[in-house]
Write a protein that holds these residues in place. Structure first.
Motif, PDB file in Angstrom:
ATOM      1  N   GLU A  46       0.844  -1.187   0.000  1.00  0.00           N
ATOM      2  CA  GLU A  46       0.000   0.000   0.000  1.00  0.00           C
ATOM      3  C   GLU A  46       0.885   1.245   0.000  1.00  0.00           C
ATOM      4  OE1 GLU A  46      -3.656   1.948   2.601  1.00  0.00           O
ATOM      5  OE2 GLU A  46      -2.465   0.333   3.466  1.00  0.00           O
ATOM      6  N   TYR A  51      -2.395   0.748  -4.574  1.00  0.00           N
ATOM      7  CA  TYR A  51      -1.976  -0.574  -4.120  1.00  0.00           C
ATOM      8  C   TYR A  51      -1.115  -1.151  -5.232  1.00  0.00           C
ATOM      9  CZ  TYR A  51      -5.679  -0.135  -0.672  1.00  0.00           C
ATOM     10  OH  TYR A  51      -6.475   0.306   0.352  1.00  0.00           O
ATOM     11  N   LYS A 133      -6.059   3.994  -5.309  1.00  0.00           N
ATOM     12  CA  LYS A 133      -6.974   3.974  -4.175  1.00  0.00           C
ATOM     13  C   LYS A 133      -8.146   4.876  -4.517  1.00  0.00           C
ATOM     14  CE  LYS A 133      -4.001   3.325  -0.186  1.00  0.00           C
ATOM     15  NZ  LYS A 133      -3.535   3.971   1.046  1.00  0.00           N
TER      16      LYS A 133
END
Length: 149
Positions: A46, A51, A133
């Motif tokens: 992360e 990611y 994200k």
């Protein structure tokens, strides 16, 4: 001289397995035998904005790997076949440990992510994916109208 082993294919195949593993994780893909758990090992990292996935796919060719995004799930599928030329050679196999077939793995990335936002690169047997994200789409809350009386 070839000698049969009383320990099966490999003494260490099940050495570190736990008794509950099969019940918890389900039946292994018979295509890859006892080594199925070694296929598609994945690291997930992360960062602030994304990611990063690194998926091991040794022995696979880029043209035999697909990544599909559907209903918020990213599914990676890899197909592998043995060369026909190898099968046509003279002689008979005494032992054949290489397999052909396919394997796949899915990850939930959310329905807000689009396929254009996911970047993929295949290099040295590793599929590298970058997934942004995104906040989950907010569920619309009920808005009530006040009724005067």
């Amino acid at each position: 001289m070839l000698m049969p082993s009383i320990f099966g294919e490999n003494l260490f195949d099940d050495w570190m397995d736990f008794p509950f593993e099969r019940e918890f994780f389900g039946r292994r893909n018979p295509l890859y035998g006892k080594n199925a758990k070694n296929i598609m090992k994945t690291d997930v990292k992360e960062t602030d904005n994304s990611y990063e996935l690194d998926i091991d796919l040794p022995g696979f060719k880029k043209e035999n790997i697909t990544a599909e995004l559907k209903d918020g799930y990213l599914t990676i599928t890899a197909n592998k076949g043995l060369d026909k030329d190898e099968k046509d050679k003279e002689g008979k196999y005494i032992r054949q440990e290489r397999y052909s077939g396919s394997c796949s793995r899915s990850f939930y990335v959310g329905e807000a992510v689009t396929q254009d936002e996911i970047h993929a690169k295949f290099e040295d047997g590793i599929l590298k994916l970058s997934i942004p994200k995104k906040d989950a789409k907010a569920v619309e809350q009920k808005k009530y109208i006040s009724i005067e009386g």
